[in-house]
Design a protein around this motif. Structure first.
Motif, PDB file in Angstrom:
ATOM      1  N   VAL A   1      77.719 -47.022  55.964  1.00 28.07           N
ATOM      2  CA  VAL A   1      76.929 -47.395  54.788  1.00 28.07           C
ATOM      3  C   VAL A   1      75.867 -46.318  54.551  1.00 28.07           C
ATOM      4  O   VAL A   1      75.252 -45.814  55.497  1.00 28.07           O
ATOM      5  N   SER A   2      75.631 -45.988  53.270  1.00 30.00           N
ATOM      6  CA  SER A   2      74.642 -44.984  52.906  1.00 30.00           C
ATOM      7  C   SER A   2      73.651 -45.576  51.908  1.00 30.00           C
ATOM      8  O   SER A   2      73.827 -46.690  51.413  1.00 30.00           O
ATOM      9  N   VAL A   3      72.615 -44.796  51.630  1.00 26.85           N
ATOM     10  CA  VAL A   3      71.593 -45.218  50.671  1.00 26.85           C
ATOM     11  C   VAL A   3      72.091 -44.937  49.259  1.00 26.85           C
ATOM     12  O   VAL A   3      72.468 -43.806  48.936  1.00 26.85           O
ATOM     13  N   ALA A   4      72.075 -45.970  48.422  1.00 25.47           N
ATOM     14  CA  ALA A   4      72.510 -45.820  47.035  1.00 25.47           C
ATOM     15  C   ALA A   4      71.334 -45.586  46.092  1.00 25.47           C
ATOM     16  O   ALA A   4      71.468 -44.855  45.108  1.00 25.47           O
ATOM     17  N   ALA A   5      70.205 -46.223  46.356  1.00 24.34           N
ATOM     18  CA  ALA A   5      69.031 -46.071  45.492  1.00 24.34           C
ATOM     19  C   ALA A   5      67.799 -46.566  46.230  1.00 24.34           C
ATOM     20  O   ALA A   5      67.891 -47.410  47.134  1.00 24.34           O
ATOM     21  N   VAL A   6      66.640 -46.037  45.845  1.00 22.88           N
ATOM     22  CA  VAL A   6      65.355 -46.492  46.373  1.00 22.88           C
ATOM     23  C   VAL A   6      64.472 -46.845  45.185  1.00 22.88           C
ATOM     24  O   VAL A   6      64.191 -45.984  44.343  1.00 22.88           O
ATOM     25  N   ASN A   7      64.056 -48.109  45.102  1.00 24.88           N
ATOM     26  CA  ASN A   7      63.193 -48.576  44.016  1.00 24.88           C
ATOM     27  C   ASN A   7      61.937 -49.205  44.594  1.00 24.88           C
ATOM     28  O   ASN A   7      62.017 -50.006  45.537  1.00 24.88           O
ATOM     29  N   GLU A   8      60.795 -48.862  44.034  1.00 26.64           N
ATOM     30  CA  GLU A   8      59.530 -49.442  44.487  1.00 26.64           C
ATOM     31  C   GLU A   8      59.291 -50.783  43.808  1.00 26.64           C
ATOM     32  O   GLU A   8      59.643 -50.980  42.638  1.00 26.64           O
ATOM     33  N   GLY A   9      58.668 -51.712  44.549  1.00 30.59           N
ATOM     34  CA  GLY A   9      58.231 -52.971  43.983  1.00 30.59           C
ATOM     35  C   GLY A   9      56.860 -52.813  43.352  1.00 30.59           C
ATOM     36  O   GLY A   9      56.429 -51.695  43.035  1.00 30.59           O
ATOM     37  N   PRO A  10      56.123 -53.904  43.145  1.00 29.28           N
ATOM     38  CA  PRO A  10      54.769 -53.797  42.585  1.00 29.28           C
ATOM     39  C   PRO A  10      53.911 -52.850  43.419  1.00 29.28           C
ATOM     40  O   PRO A  10      53.925 -52.906  44.652  1.00 29.28           O
ATOM     41  N   VAL A  11      53.170 -51.990  42.743  1.00 33.80           N
ATOM     42  CA  VAL A  11      52.441 -50.950  43.451  1.00 33.80           C
ATOM     43  C   VAL A  11      51.393 -51.533  44.391  1.00 33.80           C
ATOM     44  O   VAL A  11      51.086 -50.948  45.436  1.00 33.80           O
ATOM     45  N   LEU A  12      50.852 -52.709  44.069  1.00 31.42           N
ATOM     46  CA  LEU A  12      49.847 -53.322  44.936  1.00 31.42           C
ATOM     47  C   LEU A  12      50.442 -53.814  46.244  1.00 31.42           C
ATOM     48  O   LEU A  12      49.758 -53.869  47.259  1.00 31.42           O
ATOM     49  N   SER A  13      51.697 -54.193  46.241  1.00 32.41           N
ATOM     50  CA  SER A  13      52.327 -54.724  47.460  1.00 32.41           C
ATOM     51  C   SER A  13      52.780 -53.621  48.395  1.00 32.41           C
ATOM     52  O   SER A  13      52.844 -53.820  49.611  1.00 32.41           O
ATOM     53  N   GLY A  14      53.120 -52.459  47.858  1.00 40.48           N
ATOM     54  CA  GLY A  14      53.611 -51.369  48.690  1.00 40.48           C
ATOM     55  C   GLY A  14      55.049 -51.523  49.130  1.00 40.48           C
ATOM     56  O   GLY A  14      55.548 -50.711  49.915  1.00 40.48           O
TER      57      GLY A  14
END
Length: 753
Positions: A110-123
């Protein structure tokens, strides 16, 4: 006396005169210097608000594998990069040097398909995998200090929901389009999975050792496993979206598709599609979309180099609780497509990178383009700003760079201070002062307009009461009143200046305000009946034979005391019956329902009465002195030519004394503008812009007095309070200057009489 003694006396007198002239001159110069120092000190504290940014490159290094995600600690000492092959590099944030490398615990093959950030306050950072699973991570920085107080930062990538991925797309397709948000015990994922737009809720289903839990900060004390407990399919029938966002506590969902179309979903209960709009015209495509801090606003970048801010606005014309997505503002950052947008963590600013390698920093509330820098020669792929907003991490296609950024007060501009601003969740642009809140995603509202308006409003209502009473009283006292009575009345009125304003404010807030609230019809009856009673008594008095009223020549005002007291007693006695008969028993409710006027207990009427009472004394004293100082040969000559006392007053005395009367009015107005304690205790301190006499206000001076003690030294709030003081200083200085110019011209015009 000998000539020598006379000479010695003359020398002593000359020496005293010189000493007196020097002392007076030194005092005058000292006052001017003190005022100038106050002005420059205020300017010194205010100037940083409008300074530009200090930006310079620290380091740029070539990279063969561009990072999908990067982050740095608040001190810009350490950071991390997540690569497409699943490697996590711990780096020196300033130089980009790799300190250590670890690998994500991914399933076999398995490999990384995408990296998405959540709400900036949560980190939170969501790592989508090629098998349809999701791994949630969070940067973790542990700060420690050595024996020499040397700071060291231990950096790692923590997994607040465990290091085992959860399944989002059961079909096994790569998970690339998703958005997540979570709290201590659960998290939600909005994702495009198996050809459908779904919202999944994951909750803890088992715990390891009893009493142990996995903290949200990333310190593993036990084990938890999460499984999907609820899957909801959203009513979406469009093509595959390219970007998803969960907004405002997860109550709203946004799906970008077809290049520039955005579907908006209400997720409070059952998912509902509320609207579908075009973010750009048909020729322009959206190339980047993310949420501003707080997830209330969306930042939309397109292929023309423009970034726009959108957020939901309540539809005032709709009877239902309906919201529409509106474009609030936009900024043109160049002509290259926007390739990356990163929201600031603690403020409402954002970074935007384009295809030409230019990075821009823009602040939404103040609408300030703070800086633009050419940081690379290839398109920007990832951006990050440190928590203290002092460092910018940039990842282009072939290089990594760190830029030092110093901008302390981007949220202030002349536009945000003096013009209407459209704040998040507001229905329209407004003038608003709200300097603090209990939430971390608060958007500071620091408009000086409502404070300046409140200052002028308070002064206006105070002068509306004080100026006519004081000037008319001075006219009667100086011209018509008997000398014996004048010697008693004038000192008594001047003694009013000795009353501390804090006492007047205390009485106004705790006694006068509730008294007027409970007897509002009586107050207005008193204001109407008192002049009528004076006119009636005056008319009756004038009909008496001269010989019967000659004894009261110059003492006639004493006759009015009893009628005025009787009118006051009658007004308050019949206040409640009038309220019951005319206003349905509640005059406040009647005002709001019949006229639309809101009623606050501490309002402009209270301020007008209390501050007007305080301002009457100085206006009366100066105006009366000016009127009484008119040369007697002018008045005697007018009377000798057959003019009446009233004609003499209006045509001779008033023009001659007009410079002094104008000075009295301006001095009273200046005191009303700068008054603090009365408006602090009697206005309610509500920063509203309404001329309604039944609503309060907040003035510049009261605002400084209330909030200066709570402001952090050097903060934006601290400096904007100094700006308030500077505005008040300039306002009073301008008023006094205008008053002096007018007084000088009046003196030149009538000085020859």
């Amino acid at each position: 006396m000998t000539s020598a003694a006379v000479i010695r006396r003359q020398r002593k007198r000359q020496l005293k005169d010189r000493l007196a002239n020097f002392t007076i001159g030194l005092g005058g110069v000292s006052v001017i210097v003190a005022i100038a120092l106050i002005f420059f000190y205020l300017l010194f504290e205010v100037w940083p608000l409008f300074k530009g940014a200090d930006v310079h490159a620290e380091k740029a290094v070539k990279t063969s594998a561009p990072a999908l995600y990067l982050n740095a600690d608040e001190y810009n000492d350490s950071g991390l990069r997540v690569l497409a092959d699943g490697q996590v590099e711990i780096i020196d944030a300033r130089t980009g040097a790799v300190r250590s490398t670890t690998s994500l615990a991914l399933p076999e093959g398995v490999s990384v398909a995408a990296v998405n950030e959540g709400p900036v306050l949560s980190g939170l950072v969501g790592i989508g995998l090629s098998n349809g699973q999701l791994l949630i991570a969070k940067p973790n920085y542990e700060v420690s200090y050595g024996a020499d107080n040397e700071r060291s930062v231990s950096t790692s990538l923590a997994f607040p929901y465990g290091d085992k991925p959860v399944t989002v797309d059961a079909s096994g397709k790569p998970l690339t389009v998703f958005y997540l948000r979570g709290d201590e015990e659960s998290f939600k994922v909005l994702a495009w999975a198996d050809g459908k737009l779904v919202r999944q809720t994951f909750e803890v289903v088992s715990t390891g050792e009893e009493g142990l839990s996995l903290s949200f900060g990333g310190d593993e004390e036990g084990e938890k496993s999460y499984e999907v407990t609820l899957t909801e399919e959203l009513p979406y029938a469009g093509t595959a979206p390219t970007r998803l966002v969960l907004g405002q506590e997860g109550h709203w969902g946004y799906a970008l598709h077809d290049g520039n179309r955005l579907s908006v979903f209400s997720l409070r209960d059952e998912p509902v599609l509320t609207e579908e709009i075009a973010l750009t015209d048909g020729k322009t495509r959206v190339t980047a979309l993310t949420a501003l801090q707080g997830n209330i606003s969306l930042l939309v970048g397109d292929d023309t180099g423009t970034v726009a801010q959108w957020f939901l606005v309540r539809d005032a014309s709709s009877e239902m609780d309906r919201f529409n997505l509106r474009k609030i503002r936009q900024v043109d950052l160049g002509d290259a497509p926007i390739t990356a947008i990163a929201a600031e963590q603690r403020r409402k600013g954002f970074l935007a990178g384009d295809a030409k390698g230019v990075v821009s920093y823009y602040y939404t509330t103040s609408e300030r383009l703070i800086t633009q820098q050419q940081v690379a020669t290839t398109p920007i792929r990832a951006l990050s700003m440190s928590a203290r907003s002092t460092g910018v991490l940039v990842q282009s296609e072939d290089a990594y760079g760190f830029w030092h950024l110093e901008i302390e007060h981007p949220d202030i501009s002349m536009s945000s201070s003096w013009s209407k601003v459209w704040y998040e969740s507001y229905e329209a642009p407004t003038y608003t002062w709200q300097s603090s809140s209990g939430t971390t995603d608060f958007e500071s509202k620091l408009s000086l307009m409502p404070l300046t308006f409140g200052t002028l409003k308070a002064a206006f209502y105070a002068m509306l009461l004080a100026a006519p009473l004081a000037i008319c009283g001075a006219m009667y006292t100086a011209v018509f009143m008997s000398p014996a009575l004048r010697r008693k009345v004038k000192p008594a009125i001047e003694l009013m200046q000795a009353l501390p304003t804090v006492i007047l404010g205390f009485l106004a807030g705790l006694w006068l305000a509730p008294t007027i609230e409970g007897n509002l019809p009586g107050i207005f009856s008193l204001l109407i009946l008192t002049p009528l009673a004076v006119l009636v008594v005056g008319a009756l008095w004038s009909r008496l034979p001269l010989e019967k009223r000659a004894f009261a020549d110059g003492w006639a005002p004493l006759i009015l005391i009893v009628p005025i007291l009787v009118v006051g007693w009658l007004s308050f006695t019949f206040s409640q019956p009038i309220e019951n008969a005319v206003f349905g028993g509640d005059v406040r409710l009647w005002l709001e329902t019949e006229t639309g006027l809101k009623f606050d207990q501490r309002n402009s009427l209270i301020v007008g009465l209390a501050m007007g009472f305080a301002v009457i004394a100085p206006i009366f004293s100066i105006a009366e002195d000016a009127l009484f100082a008119v040369p007697r040969h002018l008045t005697n000559g007018s009377l000798a030519l057959g003019a009446t006392q009233w004609q003499t007053l209006t045509r001779v005395v008033l023009p001659t004394a007009s410079p002094g009367i104008f000075s009295a009015v301006m001095i009273g107005f200046g005191r009303a503008v700068g008054e603090t304690m009365i408006v602090l205790m009697a206005t309610g301190n509500t920063a509203v812009m309404e001329w309604n006499i039944f609503e309060g206000m907040r003035t510049l001076s009261a605002n400084v007095a209330v909030e200066m003690g709570e402001a952090e030294v050097g903060s934006t709030h601290f400096r904007i309070l100094f700006l308030s003081a500077l505005v008040l200083f300039v306002l009073t200085f301008v008023l006094n200057t205008v008053a002096e110019v007018v007084r000088t011209r009046l003196r030149k015009k009538y000085g020859s009489l």
